[in-house]
Design a protein around this motif. Structure first.
Motif, PDB file in Angstrom:
ATOM      1  N   ASP A 155      36.602  76.564 -14.476  1.00 36.33           N
ATOM      2  CA  ASP A 155      35.631  76.660 -13.377  1.00 36.33           C
ATOM      3  C   ASP A 155      34.288  77.101 -13.947  1.00 36.33           C
ATOM      4  OD1 ASP A 155      34.543  76.602 -10.875  1.00 36.33           O
ATOM      5  OD2 ASP A 155      36.020  77.944  -9.959  1.00 36.33           O
ATOM      6  N   GLU A 156      33.280  77.139 -13.073  1.00 32.06           N
ATOM      7  CA  GLU A 156      31.980  77.702 -13.425  1.00 32.06           C
ATOM      8  C   GLU A 156      31.841  79.065 -12.759  1.00 32.06           C
ATOM      9  OE1 GLU A 156      28.871  75.020 -12.405  1.00 32.06           O
ATOM     10  OE2 GLU A 156      29.104  73.860 -14.257  1.00 32.06           O
ATOM     11  N   ILE A 157      31.281  79.996 -13.477  1.00 32.76           N
ATOM     12  CA  ILE A 157      31.161  81.367 -12.991  1.00 32.76           C
ATOM     13  C   ILE A 157      29.688  81.745 -12.944  1.00 32.76           C
ATOM     14  CG2 ILE A 157      31.720  83.788 -13.478  1.00 32.76           C
ATOM     15  CD1 ILE A 157      34.218  82.822 -14.903  1.00 32.76           C
ATOM     16  N   SER A 158      29.299  82.376 -11.839  1.00 34.94           N
ATOM     17  CA  SER A 158      27.948  82.937 -11.731  1.00 34.94           C
ATOM     18  C   SER A 158      28.061  84.420 -11.425  1.00 34.94           C
ATOM     19  CB  SER A 158      27.141  82.232 -10.633  1.00 34.94           C
ATOM     20  OG  SER A 158      27.759  82.437  -9.375  1.00 34.94           O
ATOM     21  N   LEU A 159      26.992  85.139 -11.622  1.00 38.96           N
ATOM     22  CA  LEU A 159      26.986  86.592 -11.456  1.00 38.96           C
ATOM     23  C   LEU A 159      26.091  86.974 -10.279  1.00 38.96           C
ATOM     24  CD1 LEU A 159      28.001  89.259 -12.725  1.00 38.96           C
ATOM     25  CD2 LEU A 159      25.873  89.300 -14.043  1.00 38.96           C
ATOM     26  N   GLU A 160      26.666  87.729  -9.359  1.00 38.95           N
ATOM     27  CA  GLU A 160      25.917  88.210  -8.199  1.00 38.95           C
ATOM     28  C   GLU A 160      25.991  89.727  -8.178  1.00 38.95           C
ATOM     29  OE1 GLU A 160      26.012  86.221  -4.132  1.00 38.95           O
ATOM     30  OE2 GLU A 160      27.105  88.086  -3.729  1.00 38.95           O
ATOM     31  N   LEU A 161      24.829  90.365  -8.073  1.00 37.17           N
ATOM     32  CA  LEU A 161      24.753  91.820  -8.098  1.00 37.17           C
ATOM     33  C   LEU A 161      24.245  92.338  -6.756  1.00 37.17           C
ATOM     34  CD1 LEU A 161      23.126  92.340 -11.619  1.00 37.17           C
ATOM     35  CD2 LEU A 161      25.549  92.448 -11.018  1.00 37.17           C
ATOM     36  N   THR A 162      24.838  93.429  -6.320  1.00 41.79           N
ATOM     37  CA  THR A 162      24.411  94.090  -5.087  1.00 41.79           C
ATOM     38  C   THR A 162      24.044  95.526  -5.411  1.00 41.79           C
ATOM     39  OG1 THR A 162      25.938  92.721  -3.792  1.00 41.79           O
ATOM     40  CG2 THR A 162      25.065  94.709  -2.734  1.00 41.79           C
ATOM     41  N   THR A 163      22.826  95.924  -5.069  1.00 39.11           N
ATOM     42  CA  THR A 163      22.377  97.284  -5.361  1.00 39.11           C
ATOM     43  C   THR A 163      22.936  98.253  -4.333  1.00 39.11           C
ATOM     44  OG1 THR A 163      20.384  97.130  -3.994  1.00 39.11           O
ATOM     45  CG2 THR A 163      20.240  96.301  -6.266  1.00 39.11           C
ATOM     46  N   ALA A 164      22.704  99.528  -4.573  1.00 41.87           N
ATOM     47  CA  ALA A 164      23.198 100.559  -3.668  1.00 41.87           C
ATOM     48  C   ALA A 164      22.538 100.454  -2.292  1.00 41.87           C
ATOM     49  CB  ALA A 164      22.944 101.941  -4.268  1.00 41.87           C
ATOM     50  N   THR A 222      21.145  89.976  -5.548  1.00 43.86           N
ATOM     51  CA  THR A 222      20.455  89.044  -6.445  1.00 43.86           C
ATOM     52  C   THR A 222      21.495  88.272  -7.243  1.00 43.86           C
ATOM     53  OG1 THR A 222      18.809  88.836  -8.210  1.00 43.86           O
ATOM     54  CG2 THR A 222      20.272  90.744  -8.311  1.00 43.86           C
ATOM     55  N   GLN A 223      21.172  87.040  -7.577  1.00 46.77           N
ATOM     56  CA  GLN A 223      22.108  86.180  -8.293  1.00 46.77           C
ATOM     57  C   GLN A 223      21.468  85.679  -9.576  1.00 46.77           C
ATOM     58  OE1 GLN A 223      23.562  82.789  -6.086  1.00 46.77           O
ATOM     59  NE2 GLN A 223      25.466  82.738  -7.248  1.00 46.77           N
ATOM     60  N   ALA A 224      22.266  85.649 -10.649  1.00 45.14           N
ATOM     61  CA  ALA A 224      21.758  85.181 -11.937  1.00 45.14           C
ATOM     62  C   ALA A 224      21.406  83.700 -11.842  1.00 45.14           C
ATOM     63  CB  ALA A 224      22.807  85.410 -13.020  1.00 45.14           C
TER      64      ALA A 224
END
Length: 199
Positions: free
Chosen positions: A19-28, A33-35
């Motif tokens: 599969d393809e993987i992406s990175l999604e970050l959530t701040t406190a 935001t997504q890479a």
């Protein structure tokens, strides 16, 4: 500690499909935001390691106090984790296979080419086993990878225990066979030389 690194334990998640993987970050505060890059992950079938006893190359007749130099080679498509010897004594068959650890890898799989192939040299000192002439050891090598796949040598190495007197007799008989072979070769050379002179 910096807050910029993280690690996902294989106990929590491991890939089963490509599969393809992406990175999604959530701040406190809830900001998401997504890479802007995607990582392609290809999952391939995991094959068991291959392992063989490189040396000795043949079965041996040895004394109870012998030291047997062993060379074991193991390889895996990703990484070799553990390598061990399995041996079974003819006088203790009820114990089944007994093991000697030759290699123990780290807890997590190292992502390096050197982890895929291992060559282990081991001096096996038999004296501590208290073997007796007439005993036979059947020896296998076994290797495992980080997916718990296991590979083992197909045929055993046989170590037959003999007395020192029997071993010396074996050496003497082998020397005699070599001497006779040399004498035969010399005679064939003399005969060939005579034929050349006749021509």
């Amino acid at each position: 500690p910096s807050g910029k690194l993280f690690h996902i334990s294989p106990d929590i998640w491991h890939a089963e499909l490509s599969d393809e993987i992406s990175l999604e970050l959530t701040t406190a505060t809830g900001l998401v935001t997504q890479a802007d890059w995607r990582l392609t992950l290809e999952v391939v079938p995991d094959h068991p390691p291959e392992v063989r006893i490189v040396e000795p190359t043949t079965n041996l007749r040895i004394t109870p106090a012998a030291v047997v130099p062993l060379l074991v080679a193991a390889s895996d498509d990703l990484a070799v984790r553990d390598v061990e010897l399995l041996y079974r004594r003819s006088d203790q068959t009820e114990l089944g296979d007994q093991t000697i650890s030759l290699l123990q890898g780290p807890e997590l799989s190292p992502m390096s080419s050197t982890a895929r192939q291992k060559r282990i040299e081991y001096l096996w000192q038999l004296e501590s086993l208290a073997l007796q002439p007439g005993n036979v050891l059947e020896v296998h090598a076994r290797a495992s990878d980080y997916q718990v796949a296991v590979g083992q040598t197909r045929f055993p190495l046989r170590l037959q225990i003999v007395s020192l007197a029997d071993l010396l007799r074996d050496i003497s008989e082998e020397d005699m066979r070599l001497l006779k072979s040399l004498e035969r070769l010399l005679q064939e050379q003399r005969d060939a030389h005579k034929l050349l002179k006749q021509w």
